[in-house]
Design a protein around this motif. Sequence first.
Motif, short mmCIF file in Angstrom:
data_model
loop_
_atom_site.label_atom_id
_atom_site.label_comp_id
_atom_site.label_asym_id
_atom_site.label_seq_id
_atom_site.Cartn_x
_atom_site.Cartn_y
_atom_site.Cartn_z
N GLY A 1 0.82 -1.20 0.00
CA GLY A 1 0.00 0.00 0.00
C GLY A 1 0.86 1.26 0.00
N PRO A 2 0.25 2.42 0.21
CA PRO A 2 -1.07 2.62 0.79
C PRO A 2 -2.25 2.55 -0.19
N SER A 3 -2.00 2.79 -1.48
CA SER A 3 -3.12 2.95 -2.41
C SER A 3 -3.13 1.84 -3.45
N LEU A 4 -4.32 1.53 -3.94
CA LEU A 4 -4.48 0.74 -5.15
C LEU A 4 -4.92 1.72 -6.24
N VAL A 5 -4.01 2.03 -7.16
CA VAL A 5 -4.31 2.98 -8.22
C VAL A 5 -4.75 2.19 -9.46
N PRO A 6 -5.95 2.46 -9.98
CA PRO A 6 -6.44 1.69 -11.13
C PRO A 6 -5.46 1.71 -12.30
N ALA A 7 -5.42 0.60 -13.02
CA ALA A 7 -4.42 0.42 -14.08
C ALA A 7 -4.50 1.48 -15.16
N ASP A 8 -5.71 1.96 -15.47
CA ASP A 8 -5.84 2.93 -16.55
C ASP A 8 -5.40 4.34 -16.14
N GLU A 9 -5.00 4.50 -14.88
CA GLU A 9 -4.51 5.80 -14.42
C GLU A 9 -2.99 5.84 -14.30
N ILE A 10 -2.32 4.74 -14.59
CA ILE A 10 -0.88 4.64 -14.37
C ILE A 10 -0.19 4.03 -15.59
N ASP A 11 0.92 4.63 -16.00
CA ASP A 11 1.84 4.01 -16.95
C ASP A 11 3.00 3.46 -16.13
N PRO A 12 3.13 2.14 -15.98
CA PRO A 12 4.15 1.59 -15.08
C PRO A 12 5.55 1.54 -15.67
N SER A 13 5.73 2.06 -16.87
CA SER A 13 6.98 1.84 -17.59
C SER A 13 8.13 2.73 -17.14
N ASP A 14 7.85 3.84 -16.45
CA ASP A 14 8.95 4.75 -16.07
C ASP A 14 8.54 5.54 -14.83
N LEU A 15 8.43 4.86 -13.70
CA LEU A 15 8.09 5.48 -12.43
C LEU A 15 9.33 5.50 -11.54
N ARG A 16 9.58 6.63 -10.89
CA ARG A 16 10.69 6.66 -9.94
C ARG A 16 10.35 5.75 -8.76
#
Length: 278
Positions: free
Chosen positions: A172-187
Amino acid sequence: MARVGGDLFDLSPLTRDVDGRWLAAGGLAAARDALQRGALPLIEDPGHLRVGPPVARPTAVLCIGQNYAAHAAETGSAPPTDPIVFLKHPNTVIGPHDTVTRPAGCDTLDWEVELAVVIGRRTHRLAQRSDAADAIAGYTIANDLSDRRRQMEVSGGQWSKGKIAPGFCPVGPSLVPADEIDPSDLRIASWVNGEPRQDSTTADMIFDVAALIVDLSQYVALEAGDLILTGTPQGVALSGRFPYLQPGDVVETHIDRLGSQRQVIEAAVAAPSRSAIS
């Protein structure tokens, strides 16, 4: 709870828990609709509430080892040519700010910040990468805590004995819906007692999220609510550059757009001696 900006809303009119059954039944879409209709109560004073893991009772916690080339290098290993998979027991999952107990006899407790994928429907034998997106409910943060001695010396090469102590997977803390996140380049980063440890980006993953889901689905039927921990970047104690965690240490982890965790490490309570038992 659902978050909109700085406000938190109560999901109890929709479900008792955010679990696999609710996710598979379209729970996230129902929550969005309820928010838009103003049908969820505002939580007026959330400061006194414990933040639990954003997914209740996952069926499985599947973990990927050495999925960042620099982390593989700091452990003395070549980058893997196929995903390395191990499992954590579901009862390792705790809240993102819960206290972590260092097991008795453990003096090599290590941290690993990881991007965690939450599966949204039963997924088995996907044929191609483009199918993976439909399997994902959302993303969150996990700390894959490890007892390195038990992982490396007594697990027979399987790692799990050092990975499965209760509380060894804050989520956690959050579950962010998949369509709100691009997981390819997150710090992605971690600190111990305020000192930097890991600082990288998910762009350095050897196998990206879609590749991992396709690969795993060839071997296991993923269920809604399952967690996939996608690996950790360099900067852990196993590298020899930093000390292992001690009671009283504070571990903080962060992934952009997903939030932050904070855990305090405590010593295990010693079992009473036989002579003290009446």
